[in-house]
Design a protein around this motif. Sequence first.
Motif, mmCIF file in Angstrom:
data_model
loop_
_atom_site.group_PDB
_atom_site.id
_atom_site.type_symbol
_atom_site.label_atom_id
_atom_site.label_comp_id
_atom_site.label_asym_id
_atom_site.label_seq_id
_atom_site.Cartn_x
_atom_site.Cartn_y
_atom_site.Cartn_z
ATOM 1 N N VAL A 173 -0.277 -0.594 8.243
ATOM 2 C CA VAL A 173 -0.242 -1.586 7.166
ATOM 3 C C VAL A 173 -0.422 -0.877 5.818
ATOM 4 O O VAL A 173 0.259 -1.189 4.834
ATOM 5 C CB VAL A 173 -1.340 -2.654 7.363
ATOM 6 N N GLY A 174 -1.328 0.095 5.781
ATOM 7 C CA GLY A 174 -1.511 0.870 4.565
ATOM 8 C C GLY A 174 -0.270 1.646 4.170
ATOM 9 O O GLY A 174 0.065 1.754 2.985
ATOM 10 N N VAL A 175 0.439 2.190 5.170
ATOM 11 C CA VAL A 175 1.676 2.919 4.889
ATOM 12 C C VAL A 175 2.698 2.004 4.232
ATOM 13 O O VAL A 175 3.359 2.382 3.245
ATOM 14 C CB VAL A 175 2.248 3.523 6.184
ATOM 15 N N LEU A 176 2.858 0.790 4.760
ATOM 16 C CA LEU A 176 3.829 -0.151 4.202
ATOM 17 C C LEU A 176 3.502 -0.488 2.754
ATOM 18 O O LEU A 176 4.384 -0.527 1.893
ATOM 19 C CB LEU A 176 3.866 -1.427 5.050
ATOM 20 N N VAL A 177 2.222 -0.736 2.464
ATOM 21 C CA VAL A 177 1.817 -1.080 1.097
ATOM 22 C C VAL A 177 2.048 0.110 0.164
ATOM 23 O O VAL A 177 2.540 -0.053 -0.959
ATOM 24 C CB VAL A 177 0.337 -1.512 1.072
ATOM 25 N N ALA A 185 -13.799 2.989 -3.032
ATOM 26 C CA ALA A 185 -13.016 2.197 -2.077
ATOM 27 C C ALA A 185 -12.614 3.032 -0.866
ATOM 28 O O ALA A 185 -12.705 2.579 0.284
ATOM 29 C CB ALA A 185 -11.778 1.629 -2.763
ATOM 30 N N PHE A 186 -12.184 4.272 -1.086
ATOM 31 C CA PHE A 186 -11.748 5.118 0.021
ATOM 32 C C PHE A 186 -12.928 5.510 0.910
ATOM 33 O O PHE A 186 -12.818 5.524 2.139
ATOM 34 C CB PHE A 186 -11.050 6.371 -0.514
ATOM 35 N N LEU A 228 -14.594 -2.249 5.075
ATOM 36 C CA LEU A 228 -13.345 -2.609 4.410
ATOM 37 C C LEU A 228 -13.517 -3.787 3.457
ATOM 38 O O LEU A 228 -12.706 -3.968 2.546
ATOM 39 C CB LEU A 228 -12.268 -2.922 5.461
ATOM 40 N N ASP A 229 -14.556 -4.610 3.674
ATOM 41 C CA ASP A 229 -14.823 -5.690 2.720
ATOM 42 C C ASP A 229 -15.013 -5.138 1.318
ATOM 43 O O ASP A 229 -14.528 -5.708 0.340
ATOM 44 C CB ASP A 229 -16.076 -6.470 3.136
ATOM 45 N N PHE A 264 -1.678 0.763 -4.506
ATOM 46 C CA PHE A 264 -2.109 2.116 -4.128
ATOM 47 C C PHE A 264 -3.531 2.122 -3.574
ATOM 48 O O PHE A 264 -3.782 2.684 -2.504
ATOM 49 C CB PHE A 264 -2.017 3.052 -5.337
ATOM 50 N N MET A 265 -4.467 1.506 -4.288
ATOM 51 C CA MET A 265 -5.851 1.532 -3.825
ATOM 52 C C MET A 265 -6.016 0.763 -2.518
ATOM 53 O O MET A 265 -6.671 1.233 -1.590
ATOM 54 C CB MET A 265 -6.786 0.946 -4.891
ATOM 55 N N LEU A 266 -5.404 -0.410 -2.424
ATOM 56 C CA LEU A 266 -5.503 -1.208 -1.205
ATOM 57 C C LEU A 266 -4.802 -0.517 -0.048
ATOM 58 O O LEU A 266 -5.345 -0.407 1.061
ATOM 59 C CB LEU A 266 -4.910 -2.595 -1.447
ATOM 60 N N GLY A 267 -3.579 -0.035 -0.291
ATOM 61 C CA GLY A 267 -2.825 0.616 0.773
ATOM 62 C C GLY A 267 -3.492 1.892 1.262
ATOM 63 O O GLY A 267 -3.576 2.143 2.473
ATOM 64 N N ALA A 268 -3.996 2.718 0.338
ATOM 65 C CA ALA A 268 -4.668 3.955 0.735
ATOM 66 C C ALA A 268 -5.962 3.665 1.481
ATOM 67 O O ALA A 268 -6.336 4.399 2.405
ATOM 68 C CB ALA A 268 -4.933 4.817 -0.493
ATOM 69 N N SER A 269 -6.661 2.595 1.103
ATOM 70 C CA SER A 269 -7.881 2.212 1.830
ATOM 71 C C SER A 269 -7.550 1.816 3.263
ATOM 72 O O SER A 269 -8.247 2.232 4.208
ATOM 73 C CB SER A 269 -8.579 1.050 1.112
ATOM 74 N N PHE A 270 -6.498 1.026 3.442
ATOM 75 C CA PHE A 270 -6.063 0.656 4.792
ATOM 76 C C PHE A 270 -5.683 1.893 5.597
ATOM 77 O O PHE A 270 -6.017 2.014 6.778
ATOM 78 C CB PHE A 270 -4.869 -0.295 4.720
#
Length: 362
Positions: free
Chosen positions: A340-344, A265-266, A274-275, A110-116
């Motif tokens: 990519v974020g949507v897929l995650v 993160a967001f 993004l790092d 969730f956190m990684l995907g929403a950040s993307f």
Amino acid sequence: MRRLLHEIRHNPLLWLLVFVPLVFAAAQVWPEAHTLLFVLSVLAIVPLAALLSHATESVAAKTGDSVGGLLNATLGNLTELVIAITALRAGQIMLVKASVAGAIVTNTLFMLGASFLLGGLKHHVQEYNRTSARVQAGMLFLATIALLVPSAVSGADSAAAFNQQLSVGLGVLLITAYALGMLFSLKTHRELFASVEHAESGHEAPWPLGLALATLAGVTVLVALVSEVFVESVQQAAETFGMTPAFVGFIVVSLVGAAAEMATAFAAARKDRLDMSVGIALGSASQIALFVAPVLMLLSYVVGPAPMDLQFWPGAVVMILIATLTATLVTNSGRSAWFVGVLVLMVYLIFAMTLYLLPPRV
């Protein structure tokens, strides 16, 4: 202090800080009003998360995004630790395991995907240090193996005693691996983890380092205290809202516990940093798996009515494994876009819907 008061006056989101004393007062006056305490505690955590976000960005401006992400992950995970310790004292070992597994999956997906997604909606393509992401994903994969083994051998003779001994040994190995990973990334090979240079500039002026560190420490303590009220009310409130125990532990507790890290993160992703977002998401997940989970297992011998092992139910282990493989796959290129974020996020929503409709048998 003037900078902090100025920020509170000019940021409407921080006006919600009024709910911090309200939740403590309500806990004293109406301790049985679980639904009210649940709502107030969530509303109190939101502005605290925003403050933590600003303070962490100020520290990152002085130390670099990689160290700033590590610092935020460390302080943010104190919330999960306090929630889990509170549940351990109450003997709710299954809630502890669900919240640990859920925190790993929530941070990874969730956190990684929403950040993307949030970063990609503002920036066409974003880049980040894939070496750092791959190391974090590798550490997470190691932890997944350690969690998989006790479940795989649970049918052996004298399984209870064997799993306790095995869990203690695995816990020591995981903590050792985490310490060595920090040595590798922050000391011996620090140059490999430098942040990718971005074109966007003009960030807000950071707070002085002393104010930022003091705010980080103070707000983290407040988040931990509010989380205690949250964990005491969440089960009864969940019944009111029609949520299953598995969904509460795996999804709700994890989302609330990671609110502070998510805010940072967001915000970083929207600023094309993004790092920092990837560092917080994967760093927090690997920290929970390699450090928080074994520490909770060892603490259960001291604070809990019964010792806890590292044997998770098969569904949780499968979800952690899939989340780890997903993170490894999407971070392999060092570039990201909104889709990519949507897929995650879709992978995470599949897990959430499954737990909401059909909780695992435990």
